[in-house]
Motif scaffolding. Structure first.
Motif, PDB file in Angstrom:
ATOM      1  N   GLY A 128     123.574 142.960  30.661  1.00 20.61           N
ATOM      2  CA  GLY A 128     123.142 143.949  29.691  1.00 20.61           C
ATOM      3  C   GLY A 128     122.489 143.383  28.447  1.00 20.61           C
ATOM      4  O   GLY A 128     121.938 144.132  27.639  1.00 20.61           O
ATOM      5  N   ALA A 129     122.524 142.071  28.268  1.00 17.49           N
ATOM      6  CA  ALA A 129     121.938 141.438  27.079  1.00 17.49           C
ATOM      7  C   ALA A 129     120.466 141.135  27.307  1.00 17.49           C
ATOM      8  O   ALA A 129     119.968 141.156  28.438  1.00 17.49           O
ATOM      9  CB  ALA A 129     122.690 140.150  26.746  1.00 17.49           C
ATOM     10  N   LYS A 130     119.745 140.845  26.225  1.00 17.37           N
ATOM     11  CA  LYS A 130     118.357 140.418  26.348  1.00 17.37           C
ATOM     12  C   LYS A 130     118.324 139.035  26.984  1.00 17.37           C
ATOM     13  O   LYS A 130     119.118 138.160  26.625  1.00 17.37           O
ATOM     14  CB  LYS A 130     117.691 140.392  24.978  1.00 17.37           C
ATOM     15  N   LEU A 131     117.386 138.829  27.888  1.00 15.17           N
ATOM     16  CA  LEU A 131     117.373 137.605  28.695  1.00 15.17           C
ATOM     17  C   LEU A 131     116.147 136.743  28.479  1.00 15.17           C
ATOM     18  O   LEU A 131     115.950 135.768  29.193  1.00 15.17           O
ATOM     19  CB  LEU A 131     117.476 137.968  30.183  1.00 15.17           C
ATOM     20  N   SER A 132     115.306 137.073  27.498  1.00 18.18           N
ATOM     21  CA  SER A 132     114.139 136.231  27.247  1.00 18.18           C
ATOM     22  C   SER A 132     114.580 134.867  26.739  1.00 18.18           C
ATOM     23  O   SER A 132     115.708 134.693  26.251  1.00 18.18           O
ATOM     24  CB  SER A 132     113.220 136.888  26.206  1.00 18.18           C
ATOM     25  N   LEU A 133     113.688 133.887  26.829  1.00 18.77           N
ATOM     26  CA  LEU A 133     114.014 132.550  26.341  1.00 18.77           C
ATOM     27  C   LEU A 133     114.313 132.588  24.847  1.00 18.77           C
ATOM     28  O   LEU A 133     115.250 131.932  24.375  1.00 18.77           O
ATOM     29  CB  LEU A 133     112.861 131.585  26.637  1.00 18.77           C
ATOM     30  N   ASP A 134     113.533 133.362  24.094  1.00 24.70           N
ATOM     31  CA  ASP A 134     113.778 133.490  22.657  1.00 24.70           C
ATOM     32  C   ASP A 134     115.167 134.065  22.396  1.00 24.70           C
ATOM     33  O   ASP A 134     115.898 133.586  21.521  1.00 24.70           O
ATOM     34  CB  ASP A 134     112.723 134.388  22.012  1.00 24.70           C
ATOM     35  N   ALA A 135     115.533 135.111  23.135  1.00 23.31           N
ATOM     36  CA  ALA A 135     116.829 135.757  22.927  1.00 23.31           C
ATOM     37  C   ALA A 135     117.969 134.805  23.247  1.00 23.31           C
ATOM     38  O   ALA A 135     118.989 134.766  22.535  1.00 23.31           O
ATOM     39  CB  ALA A 135     116.927 137.009  23.788  1.00 23.31           C
ATOM     40  N   LEU A 136     117.829 134.012  24.301  1.00 22.69           N
ATOM     41  CA  LEU A 136     118.892 133.078  24.668  1.00 22.69           C
ATOM     42  C   LEU A 136     118.987 131.930  23.668  1.00 22.69           C
ATOM     43  O   LEU A 136     120.077 131.441  23.374  1.00 22.69           O
ATOM     44  CB  LEU A 136     118.658 132.549  26.081  1.00 22.69           C
ATOM     45  N   CYS A 137     117.840 131.502  23.128  1.00 18.41           N
ATOM     46  CA  CYS A 137     117.877 130.473  22.085  1.00 18.41           C
ATOM     47  C   CYS A 137     118.634 131.001  20.864  1.00 18.41           C
ATOM     48  O   CYS A 137     119.437 130.278  20.252  1.00 18.41           O
ATOM     49  CB  CYS A 137     116.461 130.061  21.690  1.00 18.41           C
ATOM     50  N   THR A 138     118.394 132.243  20.507  1.00 22.11           N
ATOM     51  CA  THR A 138     119.104 132.852  19.375  1.00 22.11           C
ATOM     52  C   THR A 138     120.596 132.937  19.670  1.00 22.11           C
ATOM     53  O   THR A 138     121.434 132.598  18.822  1.00 22.11           O
ATOM     54  CB  THR A 138     118.543 134.258  19.094  1.00 22.11           C
ATOM     55  N   ARG A 139     120.953 133.365  20.856  1.00 20.17           N
ATOM     56  CA  ARG A 139     122.362 133.494  21.239  1.00 20.17           C
ATOM     57  C   ARG A 139     123.098 132.160  21.121  1.00 20.17           C
ATOM     58  O   ARG A 139     124.247 132.105  20.661  1.00 20.17           O
ATOM     59  CB  ARG A 139     122.465 134.022  22.673  1.00 20.17           C
ATOM     60  N   TYR A 140     122.439 131.078  21.527  1.00 19.92           N
ATOM     61  CA  TYR A 140     123.103 129.780  21.560  1.00 19.92           C
ATOM     62  C   TYR A 140     122.785 128.904  20.344  1.00 19.92           C
ATOM     63  O   TYR A 140     123.164 127.726  20.321  1.00 19.92           O
ATOM     64  CB  TYR A 140     122.734 129.042  22.845  1.00 19.92           C
ATOM     65  N   GLY A 141     122.097 129.476  19.353  1.00 17.86           N
ATOM     66  CA  GLY A 141     121.822 128.715  18.134  1.00 17.86           C
ATOM     67  C   GLY A 141     120.869 127.550  18.336  1.00 17.86           C
ATOM     68  O   GLY A 141     120.976 126.532  17.655  1.00 17.86           O
ATOM     69  N   ILE A 142     119.913 127.689  19.248  1.00 20.40           N
ATOM     70  CA  ILE A 142     118.940 126.629  19.530  1.00 20.40           C
ATOM     71  C   ILE A 142     117.712 126.846  18.658  1.00 20.40           C
ATOM     72  O   ILE A 142     117.118 127.926  18.671  1.00 20.40           O
ATOM     73  CB  ILE A 142     118.558 126.638  21.018  1.00 20.40           C
ATOM     74  N   ASP A 143     117.334 125.842  17.905  1.00 23.86           N
ATOM     75  CA  ASP A 143     116.216 125.945  16.965  1.00 23.86           C
ATOM     76  C   ASP A 143     114.890 126.038  17.719  1.00 23.86           C
ATOM     77  O   ASP A 143     114.548 125.162  18.502  1.00 23.86           O
ATOM     78  CB  ASP A 143     116.210 124.733  16.036  1.00 23.86           C
ATOM     79  N   ARG A 144     114.156 127.111  17.473  1.00 18.99           N
ATOM     80  CA  ARG A 144     112.834 127.265  18.086  1.00 18.99           C
ATOM     81  C   ARG A 144     111.789 127.542  17.012  1.00 18.99           C
ATOM     82  O   ARG A 144     110.730 128.123  17.297  1.00 18.99           O
ATOM     83  CB  ARG A 144     112.847 128.396  19.121  1.00 18.99           C
ATOM     84  N   SER A 145     112.058 127.120  15.779  1.00 22.10           N
ATOM     85  CA  SER A 145     111.157 127.401  14.662  1.00 22.10           C
ATOM     86  C   SER A 145     109.784 126.759  14.850  1.00 22.10           C
ATOM     87  O   SER A 145     108.796 127.218  14.279  1.00 22.10           O
ATOM     88  CB  SER A 145     111.776 126.927  13.344  1.00 22.10           C
TER      89      SER A 145
END
Length: 234
Positions: A128-145
């Motif tokens: 049920g969660a958003k599954l885009s790469l951006d969304a998963l990076c946000t979920r796991y605290g991965i820096d994509r700046s």
């Protein structure tokens, strides 16, 4: 276990209608740890670049016109991939373009049995969660700046970090069970990784005794007795 995390950039959405792969980025991992080995290449698609696609990845037809055709780099790419499982986000899309290029270059397609789809892993772990790469990076605290536009190697680097989190994090195999740890069945099992096995030539050391001596127990009792207004005496 050796695995390859990869991503592609293309001229569009469907290789069956003439779209081509223009970039691929691959990251080598062994035991869910990046080794530092990568493969990255741009390809001349031998066709125009739709404006919509260029907005996504920033690769123009003029830039790609100076790059080699896929067939010229196919053997080098296949040598890097070897027989490892191939991990991608929405992997069916990337496999479709990769195998289309291999077919056009007269090479055998890569078996779909080698495909690991991180979207499927994420859907199982976060229904049920958003599954885009951006969304998963946000979920796991991965820096994509630093991700201004899509880029195959950059996206593969981000996906490698996401994949580690999806398969149990940096402490893979330390959970009480696959359910407790959230690890997928593809994750290494305890005892299967090199750091779980002592070298064959190293003698097994017997466990050290950890029972308190009578003297230590007496000092402990004296220490406890000296605590004023202890909660366990109320």
């Amino acid at each position: 276990m050796r695995e390859i995390i990869f991503d592609t950039e293309t001229t569009g959405l469907d290789p069956k209608t003439g779209d081509r792969m223009v970039e691929i980025g691959c990251i080598e991992m062994v035991g869910r740890v990046e080794t530092g080995r990568t493969f990255h290449a741009y390809f001349n698609p031998e066709r125009d670049m739709p404006v919509e696609a260029e907005r996504v990845h920033g690769l123009s037809a003029a830039f790609l016109a100076t790059k080699p055709k896929f067939a010229e780099s196919a053997d080098e790419l296949l040598a890097f991939l070897g027989d490892a499982p191939l991990v991608a986000h929405n992997a069916g899309f990337d496999f479709g373009f990769l195998n289309n290029e291999l077919e056009l270059a007269g090479r055998e397609p890569i078996s779909m049995e080698r495909m690991v789809d991180t979207v499927a892993l994420a859907r199982k772990k976060h229904p049920g969660a958003k599954l885009s790469l951006d969304a998963l990076c946000t979920r796991y605290g991965i820096d994509r700046s630093h991700r201004v536009k899509h880029g195959a190697l950059l996206d593969a680097e981000l996906l490698a970090q996401v994949y580690v989190e999806l398969t149990g994090g940096r402490q893979i195999g330390l959970g009480l069970s696959p359910i407790d740890s959230g690890a997928d069945s593809a994750a290494p099992k305890p005892g299967n990784m090199p750091w779980h096995r002592p070298p064959a030539d190293k003698p097994r050391r017997e466990p050290r005794p950890h029972v308190a001596s009578p003297e230590e127990l007496e000092r402990h009792r004296a220490f406890i007795a000296g605590i004023a207004d202890a909660i366990w005496t109320r």
